[in-house]
Design an enzyme around this catalytic site. Structure first.
Site, PDB file in Angstrom:
ATOM      1  N   THR A  96       0.926  -1.317  -0.028  1.00 26.55           N
ATOM      2  CA  THR A  96      -0.160  -0.033  -0.008  1.00 26.55           C
ATOM      3  C   THR A  96       0.807   1.343   0.172  1.00 26.55           C
ATOM      4  O   THR A  96       1.769   1.491   0.832  1.00 26.55           O
ATOM      5  CB  THR A  96      -0.944  -0.001   1.250  1.00 26.55           C
ATOM      6  OG1 THR A  96      -1.509  -1.215   1.223  1.00 26.55           O
ATOM      7  CG2 THR A  96      -1.842   1.142   1.354  1.00 26.55           C
ATOM      8  N   LYS A 171      -7.497   1.856  -3.075  1.00 27.71           N
ATOM      9  CA  LYS A 171      -7.290   1.510  -1.612  1.00 27.71           C
ATOM     10  C   LYS A 171      -7.385   2.814  -0.594  1.00 27.71           C
ATOM     11  O   LYS A 171      -8.212   2.524   0.315  1.00 27.71           O
ATOM     12  CB  LYS A 171      -5.756   0.987  -1.556  1.00 27.71           C
ATOM     13  CG  LYS A 171      -5.075   0.742  -0.639  1.00 27.71           C
ATOM     14  CD  LYS A 171      -5.826  -0.554   0.227  1.00 27.71           C
ATOM     15  CE  LYS A 171      -5.197  -0.971   1.885  1.00 27.71           C
ATOM     16  NZ  LYS A 171      -5.643  -2.007   2.420  1.00 27.71           N
ATOM     17  N   LYS A 246      -1.665   5.429   8.710  1.00 34.78           N
ATOM     18  CA  LYS A 246      -0.595   5.348   7.372  1.00 34.78           C
ATOM     19  C   LYS A 246      -1.479   5.710   6.067  1.00 34.78           C
ATOM     20  O   LYS A 246      -1.334   6.145   5.223  1.00 34.78           O
ATOM     21  CB  LYS A 246      -0.017   4.104   7.246  1.00 34.78           C
ATOM     22  CG  LYS A 246       0.759   3.991   5.905  1.00 34.78           C
ATOM     23  CD  LYS A 246       1.133   2.370   5.485  1.00 34.78           C
ATOM     24  CE  LYS A 246       1.589   2.152   4.197  1.00 34.78           C
ATOM     25  NZ  LYS A 246       1.780   1.147   3.560  1.00 34.78           N
TER      26      LYS A 246
HETATM   27  P1  NAD Z   1       5.703  -6.442   7.397  1.00 37.22           P
HETATM   28  O1  NAD Z   1       6.574  -5.025   7.946  1.00 37.22           O
HETATM   29  O2  NAD Z   1       5.407  -7.369   8.320  1.00 37.22           O
HETATM   30  O3  NAD Z   1       6.286  -6.913   5.900  1.00 37.22           O
HETATM   31  C1  NAD Z   1       7.047  -5.944   5.249  1.00 37.22           C
HETATM   32  C2  NAD Z   1       8.432  -6.905   4.939  1.00 37.22           C
HETATM   33  O4  NAD Z   1       9.240  -6.095   3.830  1.00 37.22           O
HETATM   34  C3  NAD Z   1       9.443  -7.006   6.185  1.00 37.22           C
HETATM   35  O5  NAD Z   1       9.680  -8.451   6.398  1.00 37.22           O
HETATM   36  C4  NAD Z   1      10.676  -6.192   5.679  1.00 37.22           C
HETATM   37  O6  NAD Z   1      11.678  -6.830   6.338  1.00 37.22           O
HETATM   38  C5  NAD Z   1      10.405  -6.323   4.325  1.00 37.22           C
HETATM   39  N1  NAD Z   1      11.288  -5.278   3.484  1.00 37.22           N
HETATM   40  C6  NAD Z   1      11.367  -4.150   3.764  1.00 37.22           C
HETATM   41  N2  NAD Z   1      12.445  -3.526   2.853  1.00 37.22           N
HETATM   42  C7  NAD Z   1      12.717  -4.620   2.127  1.00 37.22           C
HETATM   43  C8  NAD Z   1      13.685  -4.417   0.893  1.00 37.22           C
HETATM   44  N3  NAD Z   1      14.291  -3.252   0.535  1.00 37.22           N
HETATM   45  N4  NAD Z   1      13.876  -5.851   0.577  1.00 37.22           N
HETATM   46  C9  NAD Z   1      13.378  -6.962   0.956  1.00 37.22           C
HETATM   47  N5  NAD Z   1      12.393  -6.805   1.785  1.00 37.22           N
HETATM   48  C10 NAD Z   1      12.349  -5.806   2.486  1.00 37.22           C
HETATM   49  O7  NAD Z   1       4.550  -5.512   6.773  1.00 37.22           O
HETATM   50  P2  NAD Z   1       2.906  -6.298   6.210  1.00 37.22           P
HETATM   51  O8  NAD Z   1       1.943  -6.123   7.205  1.00 37.22           O
HETATM   52  O9  NAD Z   1       3.341  -7.351   5.605  1.00 37.22           O
HETATM   53  O10 NAD Z   1       2.439  -4.888   4.922  1.00 37.22           O
HETATM   54  C11 NAD Z   1       2.914  -5.042   3.916  1.00 37.22           C
HETATM   55  C12 NAD Z   1       1.990  -4.027   3.241  1.00 37.22           C
HETATM   56  O11 NAD Z   1       0.861  -4.393   2.972  1.00 37.22           O
HETATM   57  C13 NAD Z   1       2.121  -2.677   3.487  1.00 37.22           C
HETATM   58  O12 NAD Z   1       2.315  -1.670   2.455  1.00 37.22           O
HETATM   59  C14 NAD Z   1       0.817  -2.667   4.207  1.00 37.22           C
HETATM   60  O13 NAD Z   1       0.455  -1.158   4.326  1.00 37.22           O
HETATM   61  C15 NAD Z   1       0.120  -3.472   3.402  1.00 37.22           C
HETATM   62  N6  NAD Z   1      -1.091  -4.197   4.179  1.00 37.22           N
HETATM   63  C16 NAD Z   1      -1.159  -4.551   5.290  1.00 37.22           C
HETATM   64  C17 NAD Z   1      -2.181  -5.200   5.970  1.00 37.22           C
HETATM   65  C18 NAD Z   1      -2.027  -5.835   7.297  1.00 37.22           C
HETATM   66  O14 NAD Z   1      -3.259  -6.154   7.757  1.00 37.22           O
HETATM   67  N7  NAD Z   1      -0.856  -5.996   7.548  1.00 37.22           N
HETATM   68  C19 NAD Z   1      -3.395  -4.997   5.288  1.00 37.22           C
HETATM   69  C20 NAD Z   1      -3.407  -4.527   3.979  1.00 37.22           C
HETATM   70  C21 NAD Z   1      -2.473  -3.953   3.408  1.00 37.22           C
END
Ligand code: NAD
Length: 299
Positions: A96, A171, A246
């Protein structure tokens, strides 16, 4: 079965990657966090040494990263995918992020001869695990057609919302409705308390009247009327206040860029900012009702 690179296998990316593996796809995964990467390797993925490496020898690359800056780094940075992946690679960014960055990265991908869609999701970690996510997709028709069978492995509802960036636009618009409606429902319950009107009575009436909405009927912010809502488990997330903040900031950024008036979104962002500042960043966003209950009129 496809060869897929998966970058960012955290709370959402992890279960999404596991569903692709379950369906028989071959995955090269990368994450900056070694323990996180280990969990998908245990499920059958090959560990890549870098994002660049994850995108080598695959047809499709999926990214699921925290925010716009991470997406920018992975695609447009020094060893970014747009400069290093093979022509014809399909990029699917499910993070997102802000609409402007999504459009900028997609334009750079198109110029380099790659296909790209933005495909943010709703449905949370539960939806990612159950493969019932909703994907909101922006990008060219041909890229959408290529991505659709892959997205269907991870989600239930896949909607093509228009050209590049329109998935992110959908979104932020959806979550603007969610953030503002949760506050409105919370205010109504707190006012009802002060007026001596029982929670359940308000629910029974409003859920069948013009106040009906998802924040009331599926995610009710008071315990009781909807047994599955986080209010029944001390507002354990769910969808955290930090994530709502966010998304509301992304809506604000989009409104700023387009000169759209979003008075409720601005106020909602302030309230979630206050909730986060009060040490409740990790609480479910429906816990905003407690902030409202603690507040006094005019303050
Ligand atoms: P998270 O922090 O658990 O996962 C993100 C991962 O990306 C981490 O493990 C981090 O180490 C990795 N990362 C960061 N920079 C990196 C890079 N340069 N190379 C490789 N890996 C890298 O976050 P999440 O909860 O999985 O959310 C991910 C996305 O989904 C976000 O944009 C969030 O807004 C969106 N989202 C989350 C939810 C939710 O309920 N968690 C729901 C809808 C949307």
């Amino acid at each position: 079965m496809a060869e897929i690179g998966f970058i960012g296998v955290g709370n959402m990316g992890g279960p999404m990657a596991r569903n692709l593996l379950k369906a028989g796809h071959r995955l090269k995964a990368f994450d900056l966090s070694a323990p996180v990467l280990k969990t998908v390797v245990a499920a059958g993925a090959t560990a890549a040494a870098s994002a660049e490496d994850a995108a080598k020898g695959v047809e499709i690359v999926i990214t699921m990263l925290p925010a716009g800056q991470h997406v920018r780094d992975v695609y447009l940075g020094a060893k970014g995918l747009i400069g290093t992946a093979a022509k014809g690679t399909l990029f699917i960014d499910s993070s997102t992020i802000d609409v402007a960055t999504a459009r900028e990265v997609a334009a750079a991908a198109a110029q380099a001869g790659m296909a790209m869609i933005d495909a943010p999701v709703s449905g949370g970690v539960g939806g990612a695990e159950a493969a019932t996510l909703t994907f909101m997709v922006g990008g060219p028709d041909a890229a959408f057609a290529r991505a659709k069978p892959i997205l269907e492995t991870m989600g239930k509802t896949i909607v093509h919302a228009g050209p590049a960036g329109n998935g992110q636009a959908a979104k932020v618009c959806n979550n603007l409705i969610l953030g503002a409606s949760m506050i409105a429902v919370s205010e109504a319950f707190v006012l009802a308390e002060k007026l001596g009107l029982d929670h359940q009575k308000l629910f029974d009436i409003s859920s069948k009247s013009s106040g009906q909405c998802w924040s009331l009927t599926s995610y009710c912010p008071v315990p009781g009327p909807v047994p599955t809502s986080p209010a029944n488990r001390d507002y354990q997330a769910g969808f955290t206040a930090a994530m709502m903040l966010k998304d509301l900031k992304l809506a604000e950024a989009a409104a700023e860029q387009t000169a759209a008036a979003t008075p409720l979104a601005s106020r909602a962002a302030q309230l979630f900012e206050q909730m986060v500042a009060s040490g409740r960043a990790g609480m479910d966003f429906s816990g905003v009702i407690n902030l409202i209950r603690e507040s006094r009129r005019g303050k």
